[in-house]
Design a protein around this motif. Structure first.
Motif, PDB file in Angstrom:
ATOM      1  N   LEU A   1       0.845  -1.205   0.000  1.00 44.95           N
ATOM      2  CA  LEU A   1       0.000   0.000   0.000  1.00 44.95           C
ATOM      3  C   LEU A   1       0.873   1.245   0.000  1.00 44.95           C
ATOM      4  CD1 LEU A   1      -2.556  -1.011   2.808  1.00 44.95           C
ATOM      5  CD2 LEU A   1      -2.856  -1.232   0.333  1.00 44.95           C
ATOM      6  N   SER A   2       0.308   2.340  -0.484  1.00 47.72           N
ATOM      7  CA  SER A   2       1.029   3.614  -0.388  1.00 47.72           C
ATOM      8  C   SER A   2       1.110   4.006   1.090  1.00 47.72           C
ATOM      9  CB  SER A   2       0.288   4.703  -1.174  1.00 47.72           C
ATOM     10  OG  SER A   2      -0.927   5.045  -0.520  1.00 47.72           O
ATOM     11  N   GLU A   3       2.012   4.926   1.416  1.00 49.95           N
ATOM     12  CA  GLU A   3       2.219   5.322   2.809  1.00 49.95           C
ATOM     13  C   GLU A   3       0.926   5.846   3.434  1.00 49.95           C
ATOM     14  OE1 GLU A   3       3.829   5.727   6.428  1.00 49.95           O
ATOM     15  OE2 GLU A   3       4.830   4.806   4.722  1.00 49.95           O
ATOM     16  N   GLN A   4       0.206   6.700   2.718  1.00 49.14           N
ATOM     17  CA  GLN A   4      -1.025   7.273   3.264  1.00 49.14           C
ATOM     18  C   GLN A   4      -2.098   6.198   3.451  1.00 49.14           C
ATOM     19  OE1 GLN A   4      -2.695  10.479   1.003  1.00 49.14           O
ATOM     20  NE2 GLN A   4      -4.192  10.988   2.585  1.00 49.14           N
ATOM     21  N   HIS A   5      -2.242   5.313   2.478  1.00 48.02           N
ATOM     22  CA  HIS A   5      -3.232   4.246   2.601  1.00 48.02           C
ATOM     23  C   HIS A   5      -2.869   3.297   3.734  1.00 48.02           C
ATOM     24  CE1 HIS A   5      -4.691   4.711  -1.836  1.00 48.02           C
ATOM     25  NE2 HIS A   5      -5.044   5.720  -1.070  1.00 48.02           N
ATOM     26  N   ARG A   6      -1.575   3.058   3.919  1.00 48.67           N
ATOM     27  CA  ARG A   6      -1.113   2.186   4.996  1.00 48.67           C
ATOM     28  C   ARG A   6      -1.467   2.784   6.357  1.00 48.67           C
ATOM     29  NH1 ARG A   6       4.533   2.163   4.427  1.00 48.67           N
ATOM     30  NH2 ARG A   6       4.106   1.179   2.429  1.00 48.67           N
ATOM     31  N   VAL A   7      -1.235   4.087   6.511  1.00 47.21           N
ATOM     32  CA  VAL A   7      -1.543   4.763   7.772  1.00 47.21           C
ATOM     33  C   VAL A   7      -3.048   4.709   8.044  1.00 47.21           C
ATOM     34  CG1 VAL A   7      -1.572   7.014   8.931  1.00 47.21           C
ATOM     35  CG2 VAL A   7       0.482   6.262   7.727  1.00 47.21           C
ATOM     36  N   ILE A   8      -3.852   5.001   7.038  1.00 52.48           N
ATOM     37  CA  ILE A   8      -5.311   4.984   7.180  1.00 52.48           C
ATOM     38  C   ILE A   8      -5.789   3.582   7.529  1.00 52.48           C
ATOM     39  CG2 ILE A   8      -7.479   5.231   5.909  1.00 52.48           C
ATOM     40  CD1 ILE A   8      -6.123   7.556   4.363  1.00 52.48           C
ATOM     41  N   TYR A   9      -5.296   2.587   6.815  1.00 51.23           N
ATOM     42  CA  TYR A   9      -5.713   1.208   7.047  1.00 51.23           C
ATOM     43  C   TYR A   9      -5.315   0.745   8.448  1.00 51.23           C
ATOM     44  CZ  TYR A   9      -6.503  -3.758   6.146  1.00 51.23           C
ATOM     45  OH  TYR A   9      -6.960  -5.051   6.199  1.00 51.23           O
ATOM     46  N   ARG A  10      -4.096   1.076   8.849  1.00 54.56           N
ATOM     47  CA  ARG A  10      -3.601   0.686  10.169  1.00 54.56           C
ATOM     48  C   ARG A  10      -4.443   1.321  11.277  1.00 54.56           C
ATOM     49  NH1 ARG A  10       1.966   0.830   9.372  1.00 54.56           N
ATOM     50  NH2 ARG A  10       2.213  -1.405   9.295  1.00 54.56           N
ATOM     51  N   MET A  11      -4.802   2.604  11.106  1.00 52.75           N
ATOM     52  CA  MET A  11      -5.616   3.288  12.108  1.00 52.75           C
ATOM     53  C   MET A  11      -7.004   2.650  12.208  1.00 52.75           C
ATOM     54  SD  MET A  11      -4.573   7.255  11.410  1.00 52.75           S
ATOM     55  CE  MET A  11      -5.334   7.980  12.853  1.00 52.75           C
TER      56      MET A  11
ATOM     57  N   ASN B   1      -9.373  15.376   4.204  1.00 50.92           N
ATOM     58  CA  ASN B   1     -10.760  15.420   3.767  1.00 50.92           C
ATOM     59  C   ASN B   1     -11.417  14.067   4.044  1.00 50.92           C
ATOM     60  OD1 ASN B   1     -13.175  15.632   2.391  1.00 50.92           O
ATOM     61  ND2 ASN B   1     -12.260  16.316   0.471  1.00 50.92           N
ATOM     62  N   TYR B   2     -12.658  14.082   4.521  1.00 55.81           N
ATOM     63  CA  TYR B   2     -13.397  12.861   4.851  1.00 55.81           C
ATOM     64  C   TYR B   2     -13.453  11.923   3.655  1.00 55.81           C
ATOM     65  CZ  TYR B   2     -17.213   9.823   6.382  1.00 55.81           C
ATOM     66  OH  TYR B   2     -17.970   8.735   6.714  1.00 55.81           O
ATOM     67  N   LYS B   3     -13.802  12.466   2.485  1.00 59.86           N
ATOM     68  CA  LYS B   3     -13.941  11.638   1.283  1.00 59.86           C
ATOM     69  C   LYS B   3     -12.606  11.028   0.873  1.00 59.86           C
ATOM     70  CE  LYS B   3     -18.220  11.584   0.095  1.00 59.86           C
ATOM     71  NZ  LYS B   3     -18.959  10.351  -0.020  1.00 59.86           N
ATOM     72  N   SER B   4     -11.508  11.764   1.067  1.00 61.46           N
ATOM     73  CA  SER B   4     -10.184  11.229   0.741  1.00 61.46           C
ATOM     74  C   SER B   4      -9.845  10.036   1.626  1.00 61.46           C
ATOM     75  CB  SER B   4      -9.111  12.304   0.916  1.00 61.46           C
ATOM     76  OG  SER B   4      -9.333  13.383   0.054  1.00 61.46           O
ATOM     77  N   VAL B   5     -10.164  10.157   2.910  1.00 59.98           N
ATOM     78  CA  VAL B   5      -9.906   9.062   3.843  1.00 59.98           C
ATOM     79  C   VAL B   5     -10.791   7.871   3.496  1.00 59.98           C
ATOM     80  CG1 VAL B   5     -10.065   8.333   6.260  1.00 59.98           C
ATOM     81  CG2 VAL B   5      -9.141  10.586   5.693  1.00 59.98           C
ATOM     82  N   GLU B   6     -12.061   8.137   3.202  1.00 63.80           N
ATOM     83  CA  GLU B   6     -12.996   7.071   2.842  1.00 63.80           C
ATOM     84  C   GLU B   6     -12.521   6.331   1.589  1.00 63.80           C
ATOM     85  OE1 GLU B   6     -17.747   6.982   3.025  1.00 63.80           O
ATOM     86  OE2 GLU B   6     -16.957   8.333   1.492  1.00 63.80           O
ATOM     87  N   HIS B   7     -12.093   7.087   0.589  1.00 64.80           N
ATOM     88  CA  HIS B   7     -11.584   6.482  -0.648  1.00 64.80           C
ATOM     89  C   HIS B   7     -10.305   5.693  -0.369  1.00 64.80           C
ATOM     90  CE1 HIS B   7     -10.526   5.955  -4.834  1.00 64.80           C
ATOM     91  NE2 HIS B   7      -9.335   6.465  -4.570  1.00 64.80           N
ATOM     92  N   GLY B   8      -9.393   6.278   0.393  1.00 61.25           N
ATOM     93  CA  GLY B   8      -8.133   5.608   0.713  1.00 61.25           C
ATOM     94  C   GLY B   8      -8.344   4.313   1.470  1.00 61.25           C
TER      95      GLY B   8
END
Length: 171
Positions: free
Chosen positions: A119-129, A147-154
């Motif tokens: 996963l990309s770094e940002q997606h990894r952080v979001i997924y881990r959280m 942004n909420y939608k960015s996190v939801e998409h990620g």
């Protein structure tokens, strides 16, 4: 949550007259009478606590739609449980309680961590959280100031990639 206090008589009358129809519909699709009874009861509970506008015209369609959706949820959940049981008893289907055939929690975490490297770094952080921290999208959005939608998409992208990876690794 606002409830349909004004619609109690309408829903109660519909329940008395059409409960059997919904129960037959659910039983036919589930094949399990007791599960269908619980499901129909939940439909009427949701109707009573719903904040949707309900009329005599919309109630039949709404009741059957809610029943159909709950049946889909039932089978989706059942599929997930069976898939999990398959993973847990993969090595020896004749001895599902055999500890040698069960993936340990550390093995699963190791597989998750390996999968997250794709996963990309940002997606990894979001997924881990979400997975380890148990945080919801809104909480992750506030914490990372994204942004909420960015996190939801990620999170959606990360979940999809992780499902694909885990299926491949556990097949």
């Amino acid at each position: 949550m606002r409830s349909n206090v004004d619609n109690y008589p309408l829903i109660a009358d519909y329940y008395q007259v059409h409960r059997g129809e919904l129960l037959n519909y659910a039983t036919k699709r589930l094949g399990l009478y007791h599960e269908a009874e619980d499901l129909v009861q939940n439909v009427f509970l949701h109707l009573l606590t719903s904040d949707k506008l309900i009329s005599a015209i919309s109630l039949p369609n709404l009741a059957f739609t809610m029943t159909r959706n709950m049946i889909c949820d039932f089978w989706r959940h059942r599929h997930a449980v069976e898939e999990y049981e398959h993973i847990m008893s993969r090595n020896n289907p004749y001895a599902p309680n055999d500890t040698a055939s069960v993936y340990s929690a550390t093995e699963m975490v190791t597989l998750l961590e390996r999968g997250m490297t794709y996963l990309s770094e940002q997606h990894r952080v979001i997924y881990r959280m979400n997975v380890y921290g148990g945080l919801k999208v809104a909480e992750i959005s506030d914490t990372l100031q994204l942004n909420y939608k960015s996190v939801e998409h990620g999170l959606g992208v990360a979940r999809k990639k992780m499902r694909t990876y885990m299926r491949r690794m556990l097949a």
